[in-house]
Design a protein around this motif. Structure first.
Motif, PDB file in Angstrom:
ATOM      1  N   LEU A 129      11.099  -0.583  -8.562  1.00  0.00           N
ATOM      2  CA  LEU A 129      10.121   0.416  -8.808  1.00  0.00           C
ATOM      3  C   LEU A 129       9.395   1.031  -7.772  1.00  0.00           C
ATOM      4  O   LEU A 129       9.003   0.355  -7.010  1.00  0.00           O
ATOM      5  CB  LEU A 129       9.128   0.092 -10.097  1.00  0.00           C
ATOM      6  N   SER A 130       9.276   2.419  -7.687  1.00  0.00           N
ATOM      7  CA  SER A 130       8.445   3.086  -6.793  1.00  0.00           C
ATOM      8  C   SER A 130       6.931   3.077  -7.052  1.00  0.00           C
ATOM      9  O   SER A 130       6.413   3.700  -8.091  1.00  0.00           O
ATOM     10  CB  SER A 130       8.833   4.655  -6.633  1.00  0.00           C
ATOM     11  N   LEU A 144       7.971  12.990  -3.873  1.00  0.00           N
ATOM     12  CA  LEU A 144       8.027  11.633  -3.455  1.00  0.00           C
ATOM     13  C   LEU A 144       8.897  10.862  -4.466  1.00  0.00           C
ATOM     14  O   LEU A 144       9.799  10.010  -4.035  1.00  0.00           O
ATOM     15  CB  LEU A 144       6.552  10.984  -3.576  1.00  0.00           C
ATOM     16  N   GLU A 145       8.628  11.179  -5.804  1.00  0.00           N
ATOM     17  CA  GLU A 145       9.287  10.207  -6.850  1.00  0.00           C
ATOM     18  C   GLU A 145      10.686  10.767  -6.850  1.00  0.00           C
ATOM     19  O   GLU A 145      11.568   9.889  -7.293  1.00  0.00           O
ATOM     20  CB  GLU A 145       8.596   9.979  -8.222  1.00  0.00           C
ATOM     21  N   ARG A 146      10.937  11.829  -6.803  1.00  0.00           N
ATOM     22  CA  ARG A 146      12.389  12.644  -6.841  1.00  0.00           C
ATOM     23  C   ARG A 146      13.208  11.855  -5.845  1.00  0.00           C
ATOM     24  O   ARG A 146      14.001  11.442  -5.989  1.00  0.00           O
ATOM     25  CB  ARG A 146      12.502  14.047  -6.853  1.00  0.00           C
ATOM     26  N   PHE A 156       9.413   4.720 -11.581  1.00  0.00           N
ATOM     27  CA  PHE A 156       8.258   4.951 -10.790  1.00  0.00           C
ATOM     28  C   PHE A 156       7.109   4.954 -11.597  1.00  0.00           C
ATOM     29  O   PHE A 156       7.113   5.098 -12.802  1.00  0.00           O
ATOM     30  CB  PHE A 156       8.336   6.236 -10.040  1.00  0.00           C
ATOM     31  N   SER A 157       5.871   4.850 -11.144  1.00  0.00           N
ATOM     32  CA  SER A 157       4.642   4.629 -12.035  1.00  0.00           C
ATOM     33  C   SER A 157       3.795   5.860 -12.335  1.00  0.00           C
ATOM     34  O   SER A 157       2.843   6.060 -13.022  1.00  0.00           O
ATOM     35  CB  SER A 157       3.899   3.714 -11.275  1.00  0.00           C
ATOM     36  N   HIS A 158       4.159   6.990 -11.659  1.00  0.00           N
ATOM     37  CA  HIS A 158       3.254   8.268 -11.528  1.00  0.00           C
ATOM     38  C   HIS A 158       3.389   9.028 -12.694  1.00  0.00           C
ATOM     39  O   HIS A 158       4.671   9.483 -13.031  1.00  0.00           O
ATOM     40  CB  HIS A 158       3.293   9.254 -10.382  1.00  0.00           C
ATOM     41  N   ALA A 289       6.423   0.913   1.704  1.00  0.00           N
ATOM     42  CA  ALA A 289       7.630   0.808   2.308  1.00  0.00           C
ATOM     43  C   ALA A 289       8.559   2.241   2.074  1.00  0.00           C
ATOM     44  O   ALA A 289       9.343   2.447   2.846  1.00  0.00           O
ATOM     45  CB  ALA A 289       8.465  -0.255   1.761  1.00  0.00           C
ATOM     46  N   ILE A 290       8.295   2.882   0.849  1.00  0.00           N
ATOM     47  CA  ILE A 290       8.854   4.095   0.740  1.00  0.00           C
ATOM     48  C   ILE A 290       7.819   5.236   0.917  1.00  0.00           C
ATOM     49  O   ILE A 290       8.142   6.147   1.520  1.00  0.00           O
ATOM     50  CB  ILE A 290       9.130   4.179  -0.941  1.00  0.00           C
ATOM     51  N   SER A 291       6.706   5.270   0.582  1.00  0.00           N
ATOM     52  CA  SER A 291       5.924   6.283   0.620  1.00  0.00           C
ATOM     53  C   SER A 291       5.341   6.464   2.052  1.00  0.00           C
ATOM     54  O   SER A 291       4.877   7.591   2.553  1.00  0.00           O
ATOM     55  CB  SER A 291       4.481   6.145  -0.295  1.00  0.00           C
ATOM     56  N   ASN A 292       5.055   5.426   2.845  1.00  0.00           N
ATOM     57  CA  ASN A 292       4.676   5.470   4.231  1.00  0.00           C
ATOM     58  C   ASN A 292       5.925   5.582   5.328  1.00  0.00           C
ATOM     59  O   ASN A 292       5.779   5.660   6.591  1.00  0.00           O
ATOM     60  CB  ASN A 292       3.883   4.227   4.803  1.00  0.00           C
TER      61      ASN A 292
END
Length: 381
Positions: A129-130, A144-146, A156-158, A289-292
């Motif tokens: 999960l993101s 980001l989540e796409r 994802f959590s948003h 690790a994903i967002s950065n």
């Protein structure tokens, strides 16, 4: 109220660098507007380092209604050198869009590549999960989540991103919930989550707030009927041998008859951690690790002007096509034949200002998974 550039400014070309406005003034003043072919590239030649292409939907809508034709890789396609997009039309039809275009593609492709790296490390039977939206400007959370979905995450959590993308957000509970009940009241916090969460929300208890992870995991499993998983979010400064902690929790749950309770891990998790822990873990929550992940360093360059090859020094002139030939990424001039077994990857995206492609996230994720396997992306060394 917030420092957010409006969608209207992006579409109108005002979300640009000042020198493009100066360029328009100069060309219009001089009575020049050549017909050009431009290409978006990160690297001119393949070097064996694949990345994942994303941001295609936003890019397509940027060109919608403008007198241009655009070819591009598909979302989720892995690339290694050569163009990922080709734009053809009069230069002034799209001159100011370069800044926004590269912003759409660079960040999204970096996020998708980071997601793919983690998902490849996890393998087929472990969910990812993101959890990274807190690391980016909230106006970009849906992008980001796409991109994370394109890279292969399971969710994802948003919440607001879920509204934009038509997906139900996932999530467990924060330490704040447990702390609001207080030390010694962990069971009350876990039961409150169980009692007041929708039925379709998996019961995952955070079990490292006050006590030893094994202790809280066993207490949560006893306190909540039909507990789905326990989550370990232990900070790096307190982990020690985290794999040993995870295995100890798994052993203790099994020994107490809670074989059906999974272990979910989050908190600064990267691809190497996932690869090390995946045999004992049901799922991972991955943020930085994903967002950065480093944005892909795309550039846009003119490669043809009025039908003639033209490029600045250091760039390959002339329109090109890229192919997947076996596991190789092959770059050839567009007017020459490709490899006999090659599949051309630059396909129509916008024709004379009309979008001619749909943007299924699920199809993009399938493409990404298939291509990653084909080229060996993320294979363990």
């Amino acid at each position: 109220m917030f420092d957010i550039v409006s969608p209207e400014a992006i579409r109108d070309g005002r979300a640009t660098d000042a020198y493009f406005e100066r360029t328009r003034d100069a060309l219009e003043g001089a009575g020049r507007d050549p017909h050009v072919v431009c290409e978006v590239t990160a690297d001119q030649f393949p070097d064996g380092s694949f990345e994942t292409f994303a941001g295609v939907k936003d890019a397509a809508h940027l060109f919608e209604g403008r007198d241009v034709t655009v070819h591009a890789l598909g979302a989720g396609q892995l690339f290694d050198g050569g163009p990922v997009m080709r734009i053809e039309g009069s230069y002034l039809a799209f001159a100011e869009l370069e800044t926004s275009l590269l912003g759409f593609l660079s960040s999204a492709s970096g996020w998708a590549t980071g997601a793919r790296r983690v998902v490849s490390a996890a393998g087929d039977d472990v969910s990812v999960l993101s959890f990274g939206a807190r690391h980016v400007h909230p106006s970009t959370a849906a992008a980001l989540e796409r991109a994370a979905l394109v890279g292969g995450v399971d969710g994802f959590s948003h919440v607001a991103a879920g509204e934009v993308l038509g997906r139900e957000p996932s999530g467990t509970m924060p330490h704040a919930l447990v702390i609001c009940f207080g030390r010694g009241e962990q069971e009350a916090a876990w039961r409150a989550f169980d009692d007041h969460s929708p039925e379709d929300v998996p019961r995952i208890a955070l079990t490292d707030t006050y006590s030893d992870e094994v202790d809280e995991a066993l207490r949560a499993a006893a306190a909540v009927e039909d507990l789905h998983s326990v989550r370990l979010d232990t900070t790096g400064s307190r982990r020690g041998d985290f794999r040993h902690i995870v295995r100890e929790v798994r052993w203790a749950l099994d020994d107490a008859g809670h074989e059906d309770v999974g272990v979910f891990v989050s908190g600064g998790i990267g691809a190497d951690d996932v690869r090390e822990l995946r045999d004992d873990v049901e799922g991972f929550g991955v943020g930085s690790a994903i967002s950065n992940a480093e944005p892909v360093d795309f550039a846009l360059d003119i490669v043809e002007r009025d039908g003639e090859s033209a490029a600045k020094r250091g760039k390959l002139s002339g329109a090109k096509q890229v192919y997947r030939s076996g596991e190789d990424h092959v770059v050839r001039p567009a007017d020459e034949p490709g490899p006999t077994d090659g599949r051309p990857l630059l396909r129509p995206l916008v024709e004379d200002g009309e979008i001619v492609r749909d943007f299924s996230v699920d199809e993009a994720a399938k493409r990404c998974a298939s291509d990653a396997e084909r080229v060996g992306f993320g294979d363990e060394e």
